[in-house]
Design an enzyme around this catalytic site. Structure first.
Site, PDB file in Angstrom:
ATOM      1  N   LYS A  52       0.797  -1.277  -0.132  1.00 12.94           N
ATOM      2  CA  LYS A  52       0.207  -0.156   0.157  1.00 12.94           C
ATOM      3  C   LYS A  52       1.104   1.269  -0.033  1.00 12.94           C
ATOM      4  CE  LYS A  52      -4.017  -2.528   2.173  1.00 12.94           C
ATOM      5  NZ  LYS A  52      -4.635  -2.816   3.167  1.00 12.94           N
ATOM      6  N   GLN A  96      -4.706  -1.386   9.532  1.00 12.63           N
ATOM      7  CA  GLN A  96      -4.785  -2.862   8.839  1.00 12.63           C
ATOM      8  C   GLN A  96      -5.423  -3.845   9.665  1.00 12.63           C
ATOM      9  OE1 GLN A  96      -3.708  -3.435   5.799  1.00 12.63           O
ATOM     10  NE2 GLN A  96      -4.562  -5.474   5.929  1.00 12.63           N
ATOM     11  N   ASP A 119     -11.196   2.805   3.673  1.00 13.06           N
ATOM     12  CA  ASP A 119     -11.781   1.610   3.660  1.00 13.06           C
ATOM     13  C   ASP A 119     -13.215   1.311   3.387  1.00 13.06           C
ATOM     14  OD1 ASP A 119      -9.954  -0.580   3.569  1.00 13.06           O
ATOM     15  OD2 ASP A 119      -9.397  -0.579   5.712  1.00 13.06           O
TER      16      ASP A 119
END
Ligand code: NAP
Length: 282
Positions: A52, A96, A119
């Site tokens: 990422k 995460q 997200d």
């Protein structure tokens, strides 16, 4: 059969984002910034976070990864998120998952400012998506939906079967398909006859986590099949779809690896750009 090349489509998307980031830099004299938080030493998470960071830099964004030990106190994490919420250089925040057990995932997600929730997990974004309003959309279903549109522009009236009802994949995918005017059947572990459901589908989205669950004789001739699964097996990484069998009947199919996976990170970058644009236009 069309083999849907997610790797190529993701690279094209990143190229478009690179141009957009450069234009945004000229216009605003600053670039979108993504902050990824990793707690603990989960090997898969470490690879995801590294990728990422790498791809965000590649498209010209500011990118930082904050790495913490597994015994990090929940309060310290929540305070850090509050700090990032107020930081104008941070457009997107991603924590995460999975988190260590002593940290409440829900509290963490709800602490992220929903305008920086790249997200799409914050209840505000989940609610907006299901109400058909503008929202951050979870990256993997967003990627699936872009892949689908590459092979079939008009999805209206198609019968889609989604296998799996997770908050990460199945549920948001269902919302996106509804938005495209598909008729959607959502299936899960208690579904009585999954094969019969799949055989009715023009589109199958498999997001289960069972290696090669969807067989060739489960698929209607010409159906579009999107395989979200990533399963480690003795023969390597395989999807939720029996690729060799299904490729003989499907009209289009994503491979694993090289299908949905690469789209997920590209969509994360795209979400970060969208969050940046929203804060700049305020
Ligand atoms: P998850 O949270 O474990 O959800 C799995 C879903 O599958 C659940 O809804 C479950 O039903 C359903 N299910 C389980 N067994 C089933 C069966 N026999 N028949 C029908 N449905 C069944 O998984 P997830 O997080 O959505 O991930 C799914 C897969 O996608 C995994 O392989 C994961 O590694 C992969 N993934 C890939 C990406 C990517 O970027 N490509 C991103 C995220 C995840 P119940 O609700 O009834 O339990």
């Amino acid at each position: 059969m069309i083999l849907i090349d997610g790797k190529k489509i993701a690279a094209e998307l990143r190229e478009e984002l690179k141009k957009e980031v450069s234009e945004l830099k000229t216009k605003h004299n600053t670039v979108p910034g993504l902050t990824v938080i990793l707690v603990g030493e989960d090997p898969a998470s470490k690879i995801y976070v590294k990728n990422k960071e790498k791809f965000a830099k590649e498209v010209g964004m500011n990118s930082e990864a904050l790495r913490y030990p597994a015994d990090l106190e929940e309060k310290t994490l929540l305070n850090k998120i509050e700090e990032l919420n107020k930081d104008n250089n941070v457009s997107g925040i991603l924590v995460q998952l999975p988190l260590p057990k002593h940290i409440d995932k829900r509290k963490v997600i709800e602490t992220i400012d929903h305008r920086k929730d790249v997200d799409g997990f914050h209840p505000m974004n989940v609610g907006n998506l299901s109400s058909g309003y503008d929202s951050s959309i979870p990256c993997t279903p967003l990627g699936c939906s872009l892949l689908l549109k590459k092979v079939e522009k008009n999805l209206s009236g198609k019968h889609a079967v989604v296998i799996g009802r997770s908050n990460l994949n199945g549920k948001p995918m269902t919302q996106l398909l509804l938005k495209e005017n598909c008729t959607v059947t959502i299936t899960h572990s208690k579904t009585k006859d999954l094969k019969a459901e799949c055989l009715r589908a023009d589109i199958i989205i498999a997001a289960v986590g069972i290696p090669e669950l969807v067989k060739g004789d489960w698929v209607k001739k010409g159906a579009i099949v999107i395989d979200v699964g990533i399963n480690k097996t003795e023969k390597g990484i395989v999807g939720d779809v029996a690729f060799d069998e299904v490729s003989k009947v499907a009209g289009a199919l994503t491979p694993v690896p090289g299908g949905v996976g690469p789209m997920t990170i590209a969509c994360l970058l795209s979400n970060t750009v969208e969050c940046f644009k929203k804060t700049q236009s305020k």
